[in-house]
Design a protein around this motif. Structure first.
Motif, PDB file in Angstrom:
ATOM      1  N   CYS A   1      -4.870  -5.099  -2.341  1.00 21.23           N
ATOM      2  CA  CYS A   1      -6.294  -5.046  -2.121  1.00 21.23           C
ATOM      3  C   CYS A   1      -6.648  -3.587  -1.945  1.00 21.23           C
ATOM      4  CB  CYS A   1      -6.624  -5.761  -0.840  1.00 21.23           C
ATOM      5  SG  CYS A   1      -6.076  -7.597  -0.713  1.00 21.23           S
ATOM      6  N   VAL A   2      -8.112  -3.400  -2.133  1.00 26.60           N
ATOM      7  CA  VAL A   2      -8.711  -2.393  -1.727  1.00 26.60           C
ATOM      8  C   VAL A   2      -9.899  -2.395  -0.391  1.00 26.60           C
ATOM      9  CG1 VAL A   2      -8.330  -1.205  -4.065  1.00 26.60           C
ATOM     10  CG2 VAL A   2     -10.412  -2.412  -3.520  1.00 26.60           C
ATOM     11  N   PRO A   3     -10.057  -1.460   0.127  1.00 27.22           N
ATOM     12  CA  PRO A   3     -11.246  -1.554   1.012  1.00 27.22           C
ATOM     13  C   PRO A   3     -12.545  -2.250   0.410  1.00 27.22           C
ATOM     14  CG  PRO A   3     -10.390   0.760   1.440  1.00 27.22           C
ATOM     15  CD  PRO A   3      -9.531  -0.013   0.210  1.00 27.22           C
TER      16      PRO A   3
ATOM     17  N   ASP B   1     -17.940  -3.759   9.414  1.00 23.92           N
ATOM     18  CA  ASP B   1     -17.613  -3.596  10.641  1.00 23.92           C
ATOM     19  C   ASP B   1     -17.774  -2.172  11.436  1.00 23.92           C
ATOM     20  OD1 ASP B   1     -15.572  -2.289   9.862  1.00 23.92           O
ATOM     21  OD2 ASP B   1     -13.918  -3.792  10.062  1.00 23.92           O
ATOM     22  N   GLU B   2     -17.212  -1.812  12.619  1.00 25.17           N
ATOM     23  CA  GLU B   2     -17.569  -0.522  13.187  1.00 25.17           C
ATOM     24  C   GLU B   2     -16.817   0.536  12.279  1.00 25.17           C
ATOM     25  OE1 GLU B   2     -13.659  -2.259  14.688  1.00 25.17           O
ATOM     26  OE2 GLU B   2     -15.836  -2.964  14.508  1.00 25.17           O
ATOM     27  N   LYS B   3     -15.897   0.159  11.325  1.00 27.00           N
ATOM     28  CA  LYS B   3     -15.195   1.256  10.598  1.00 27.00           C
ATOM     29  C   LYS B   3     -15.997   1.546   9.224  1.00 27.00           C
ATOM     30  CE  LYS B   3     -10.566   0.289  12.257  1.00 27.00           C
ATOM     31  NZ  LYS B   3      -9.317  -0.251  11.681  1.00 27.00           N
ATOM     32  N   GLY B   4     -17.128   0.499   8.974  1.00 21.52           N
ATOM     33  CA  GLY B   4     -18.141   1.117   7.970  1.00 21.52           C
ATOM     34  C   GLY B   4     -17.692   0.051   6.759  1.00 21.52           C
ATOM     35  N   ALA B   5     -16.758  -0.899   6.818  1.00 19.82           N
ATOM     36  CA  ALA B   5     -16.399  -1.534   5.529  1.00 19.82           C
ATOM     37  C   ALA B   5     -16.226  -3.087   6.189  1.00 19.82           C
ATOM     38  CB  ALA B   5     -15.084  -1.166   5.077  1.00 19.82           C
ATOM     39  N   SER B   6     -16.065  -3.987   5.272  1.00 18.53           N
ATOM     40  CA  SER B   6     -15.996  -5.474   5.365  1.00 18.53           C
ATOM     41  C   SER B   6     -14.413  -5.734   6.257  1.00 18.53           C
ATOM     42  CB  SER B   6     -16.119  -6.377   4.274  1.00 18.53           C
ATOM     43  OG  SER B   6     -15.734  -7.558   4.599  1.00 18.53           O
ATOM     44  N   PRO B   7     -14.348  -6.274   7.123  1.00 23.78           N
ATOM     45  CA  PRO B   7     -12.997  -6.504   7.428  1.00 23.78           C
ATOM     46  C   PRO B   7     -12.015  -7.527   6.632  1.00 23.78           C
ATOM     47  CG  PRO B   7     -14.359  -8.045   8.849  1.00 23.78           C
ATOM     48  CD  PRO B   7     -15.229  -7.075   7.861  1.00 23.78           C
ATOM     49  N   PHE B   8     -12.853  -8.052   5.621  1.00 25.73           N
ATOM     50  CA  PHE B   8     -12.209  -8.936   4.803  1.00 25.73           C
ATOM     51  C   PHE B   8     -11.928  -7.931   3.555  1.00 25.73           C
ATOM     52  CE2 PHE B   8     -14.407 -11.698   7.206  1.00 25.73           C
ATOM     53  CZ  PHE B   8     -13.701 -12.880   7.594  1.00 25.73           C
ATOM     54  N   PRO B   9     -10.443  -7.778   3.007  1.00 28.02           N
ATOM     55  CA  PRO B   9     -10.271  -6.726   1.980  1.00 28.02           C
ATOM     56  C   PRO B   9     -10.299  -7.383   0.713  1.00 28.02           C
ATOM     57  CG  PRO B   9      -8.060  -7.855   2.816  1.00 28.02           C
ATOM     58  CD  PRO B   9      -9.198  -8.198   3.608  1.00 28.02           C
ATOM     59  N   GLY B  10     -10.791  -6.574  -0.153  1.00 30.27           N
ATOM     60  CA  GLY B  10     -11.102  -6.972  -1.697  1.00 30.27           C
ATOM     61  C   GLY B  10      -9.855  -7.186  -2.391  1.00 30.27           C
ATOM     62  N   ASN B  11     -10.117  -8.216  -3.193  1.00 32.89           N
ATOM     63  CA  ASN B  11      -8.863  -8.774  -3.990  1.00 32.89           C
ATOM     64  C   ASN B  11      -8.978  -7.925  -5.605  1.00 32.89           C
ATOM     65  OD1 ASN B  11      -6.758 -10.299  -5.232  1.00 32.89           O
ATOM     66  ND2 ASN B  11      -8.463 -11.614  -6.018  1.00 32.89           N
ATOM     67  N   ILE B  12      -7.965  -7.382  -5.816  1.00 30.06           N
ATOM     68  CA  ILE B  12      -7.997  -6.892  -7.253  1.00 30.06           C
ATOM     69  C   ILE B  12      -6.995  -7.388  -8.104  1.00 30.06           C
ATOM     70  CG2 ILE B  12      -8.832  -4.542  -6.227  1.00 30.06           C
ATOM     71  CD1 ILE B  12      -5.660  -3.676  -6.532  1.00 30.06           C
ATOM     72  N   ASN B  13      -6.340  -8.550  -7.743  1.00 28.30           N
ATOM     73  CA  ASN B  13      -5.772  -9.629  -8.555  1.00 28.30           C
ATOM     74  C   ASN B  13      -4.286  -8.774  -8.991  1.00 28.30           C
ATOM     75  OD1 ASN B  13      -6.786 -12.058  -8.614  1.00 28.30           O
ATOM     76  ND2 ASN B  13      -7.759 -11.660 -10.462  1.00 28.30           N
ATOM     77  N   GLN B  14      -3.608  -7.962  -8.209  1.00 27.00           N
ATOM     78  CA  GLN B  14      -2.471  -7.426  -8.328  1.00 27.00           C
ATOM     79  C   GLN B  14      -1.760  -8.207  -7.407  1.00 27.00           C
ATOM     80  OE1 GLN B  14      -2.878  -5.316 -11.076  1.00 27.00           O
ATOM     81  NE2 GLN B  14      -4.968  -5.367 -10.788  1.00 27.00           N
ATOM     82  N   LEU B  15      -0.524  -8.943  -7.742  1.00 29.48           N
ATOM     83  CA  LEU B  15       0.105  -9.791  -6.546  1.00 29.48           C
ATOM     84  C   LEU B  15       1.493  -9.712  -6.919  1.00 29.48           C
ATOM     85  CD1 LEU B  15      -1.962 -13.248  -7.899  1.00 29.48           C
ATOM     86  CD2 LEU B  15      -2.659 -11.323  -6.210  1.00 29.48           C
ATOM     87  N   ILE B  16       2.285  -9.990  -5.657  1.00 34.18           N
ATOM     88  CA  ILE B  16       3.607  -9.764  -5.507  1.00 34.18           C
ATOM     89  C   ILE B  16       4.053 -11.229  -4.935  1.00 34.18           C
ATOM     90  CG2 ILE B  16       5.582  -8.647  -4.482  1.00 34.18           C
ATOM     91  CD1 ILE B  16       4.106  -6.125  -4.526  1.00 34.18           C
TER      92      ILE B  16
END
Length: 637
Positions: free
Chosen positions: A334-336, A382-397
């Motif tokens: 994922c990415v922020p 959130d307080e860190k300036g990003a969504s607490p739910f990470p962004g999915n980039i469809n690279q999977l293990i």
């Protein structure tokens, strides 16, 4: 609206039925058409007649209504059945199961069923990794111990039409400094990791011959061209047996809520078909026997990646380390993610009946789900300036053992969805035929409650640089202050990643400046290309770049380094320098100063497809080129 998923329990289990007769069935015209089909039966084999029976039993009599009697269009009738047979064999349970699932999904869509009813979202278990930190370096070491036990799967079923490119996307160059195409970069990355994993391969002797395998999912649109690209380039140095192509078939289109299959617009002896989605990769890996082959060779992991993300292999070792240390059966890279950003979010969902699953939730579904459950403000930072739910980039293990066992139970079928475009508010007619779709990231929906599913977050600059938009679409993204994800930005991000890796290793790097092309502006510093053979991990880069004595003094400087034996001890560069060292050539760059006219990245508005996609050409005015094509020890100058 109109986007609904089938429950995991229903997939492939809904039996088809023959509609009960009504008064229309007794009309003379209907009788004539039925008898015409009966007369045609003598033309067909037992298998073809069985397929016709299956189609009739699940309500598809309309497909045969306009067939003339025997002796007319007989070749076309057989052509139709041949295509239908491909569709039947390419879907778990056949066309009958496809139609049954479609009826359920279309009914749910028309009646407005909420797929998230009873589910509450929360942030799932996962790791946020700071690249080049001590923790990251340790994770990479764990990952590199595991890399010899990994298999890679490239999802490459799409053409470059959306980009404005007529060829296959994996043939596009990642950057113009070396003109290496995406597939070349990926194969070289795998080979570089393989060379470093020689001492870490699984105990089974079969693994020695397998190496690190690569499977490529293709489609009718890309299969022949992908094979040709590999053959023309001698598989980019890999063994032919190391790379397997698995072709995805299309699924029939649907014309209405009764799941009637759509005939061709200008050909009544063909079915309209469309891609089923990249979720088919799971079934293909199962039915091809690759999972068994890999398991028998002692492999432990399967790494999935997309066709135009040049940076993904920079983060694979660390993410694999996370999977090993956390025991993840399924790990999403994922990415922020910023709140309301148009990218899916990895989310844990808990049902009122106690069920839990960690899955991707599309961005347009996350906000209303949050508002209806845990946060009246919806998808917010959130307080860190990003969504607490990470962004999915469809690279999977995924963990191969559990993955293989699960697909043996399901046949590889993934939860599907349907998204019909209705003609009006009655939701009884479609503007155009629709079809069922599935997505590879939805695999965890079929897992049990005890499955360990999580995520690993890396910053965009080091792990995510997709090229998926045309120059025209990129301008719209740029004006909206969003990432453009064009060939222009993708190339500069390759260089920017290389430069930042050197900087993190202690090198002095000139600051980036604005670069304009195709009516967008992107940051552009020194153009640095670190070939996969040079280094696979940050620890390796740091050991080969001796800090502040390496200086790239101009934002227009170009540095290309290829070869595992190259060490940059002290270098001052203002211009263009290319270093290429063969295997066994140990090259120490010590006290080298290069100052030349270098290269110019000149904007253009016309030219080849590749030039216009980027909006510039590379004019290589003057280059210092150092080539070491024989093993040995060298010092430069």
């Amino acid at each position: 609206p109109g986007l609904f998923a089938a429950s995991g329990e229903s997939m492939g289990l809904t039996s088809c039925f023959r509609p009960s007769a009504d008064k229309d069935d007794e009309q003379p015209s209907k009788k004539r058409k039925t008898s015409t089909l009966a007369a045609n039966r003598v033309l067909f084999s037992d298998a073809e007649n069985a397929l016709i029976d299956s189609l009739l039993q699940c309500g598809q009599a309309h497909l045969f209504e306009d067939w003339p009697g025997p002796g007319t269009k007989d070749d076309d009738k057989k052509r139709f059945l041949a295509q239908a047979s491909v569709c039947d064999s390419g879907y778990p349970g056949g066309i009958a199961a496809y139609v049954g699932n479609a009826k359920q999904l279309l009914t749910a869509s028309a009646t407005g069923v909420n797929p998230f009813d009873g589910w509450t979202p929360s942030v799932p278990d996962g790791i946020v990794v700071e690249y080049a930190s001590e923790a990251h370096v340790n994770l990479e070491r764990v990952g590199m111990r595991e890399i010899g036990s990994a298999c890679f799967v490239l999802v490459a079923g799409g053409l470059g039409e959306r980009l404005g490119y007529s060829g296959i996307k994996v043939e596009l160059p990642c950057e113009r400094a070396t003109d290496a195409c995406y597939l070349q970069l990926y194969v070289h990355s795998i080979l570089a990791m393989q060379s470093r994993s020689a001492g870490e391969m699984p105990a089974q002797r079969g693994a020695k011959d397998v190496g690190i395998p690569l499977a490529i999912m293709t489609s009718d649109d890309t299969h022949a061209k992908t094979l040709d690209l590999l053959q023309r380039n001698d598989y980019f140095g890999a063994k032919k047996s190391q790379i397997t192509l698995i072709k995805q078939e299309k699924v029939p289109c649907l014309t209405n809520n009764d799941a009637h299959l759509a005939l061709g617009k200008d050909d009544l002896y063909s079915l309209q078909t469309k891609p089923h989605g990249h979720g088919d990769v799971h079934a293909l890996l199962h039915t091809s026997g690759l999972l068994k082959k890999w398991s028998d060779a002692g492999k432990k992991w399967v790494v999935f990646f997309q066709d135009t993300n040049s940076l993904v292999f920079r983060v694979v070792p660390g993410a694999l380390g996370v999977s090993e240390e956390k025991g993840f059966q399924f790990n999403s890279l994922c990415v922020p993610r910023m709140a309301k950003e148009a990218i899916g979010a990895i989310t844990e969902l808990t049902h009122t009946d106690g069920r839990k699953m960690t899955v991707n939730v599309e961005y347009n579904q996350l906000d209303p789900l949050l508002r209806a459950t845990i946060n009246k403000d919806g998808d917010v930072n959130d307080e860190k300036g990003a969504s607490p739910f990470p962004g999915n980039i469809n690279q999977l293990i995924v963990s191969l053992g559990e993955y293989k066992a699960q697909l043996e139970k399901t046949g590889g079928q993934i939860e599907e969805f349907v998204n019909p475009k209705y003609a009006d508010d009655t939701k009884t007619k479609f503007k155009s035929p629709t079809r069922l779709e599935c997505m590879m990231q939805d695999y965890p929906k079929a897992l049990g409650p005890d499955a360990k599913v999580g995520f690993t977050v890396f910053d965009n600059w080091v792990g995510y640089s997709p090229v998926k938009n045309s120059p025209e679409d990129g301008v719209g993204k740029f004006k909206g202050n969003n990432p453009t994800h064009t060939a222009t930005s993708g190339e500069m991000e390759v260089y920017g990643c290389g430069a930042r890796l050197l900087e993190l290793a202690g090198a002095s790097i000139a600051a980036a400046v604005d670069f304009a092309a195709n009516d967008i502006v992107v940051p552009s510093g020194p153009r640095v290309v670190l070939h996969p053979s040079f280094a696979c991990t940050f620890d390796e880069i740091k050991g080969k770049v001796h800090g502040k004595n390496v200086k790239l003094t101009s934002p227009t400087s170009v540095l290309v380094v290829e070869g595992s034996g190259v060490t940059l001890e002290s270098l001052t560069l203002d211009g263009a320098l290319v270093i290429k060292a063969c295997a066994g050539a140990n090259v120490t760059v010590k006290g080298l100063t290069v100052a030349n006219k270098g290269w110019t990245y000149a904007p253009v508005t016309a030219g080849t497809e590749i030039d216009t996609l980027r909006g510039f050409v590379v004019e290589k005015t003057e280059t210092e080129t150092l080539v070491f094509d024989k093993p040995g020890n060298y010092t430069v100058p």
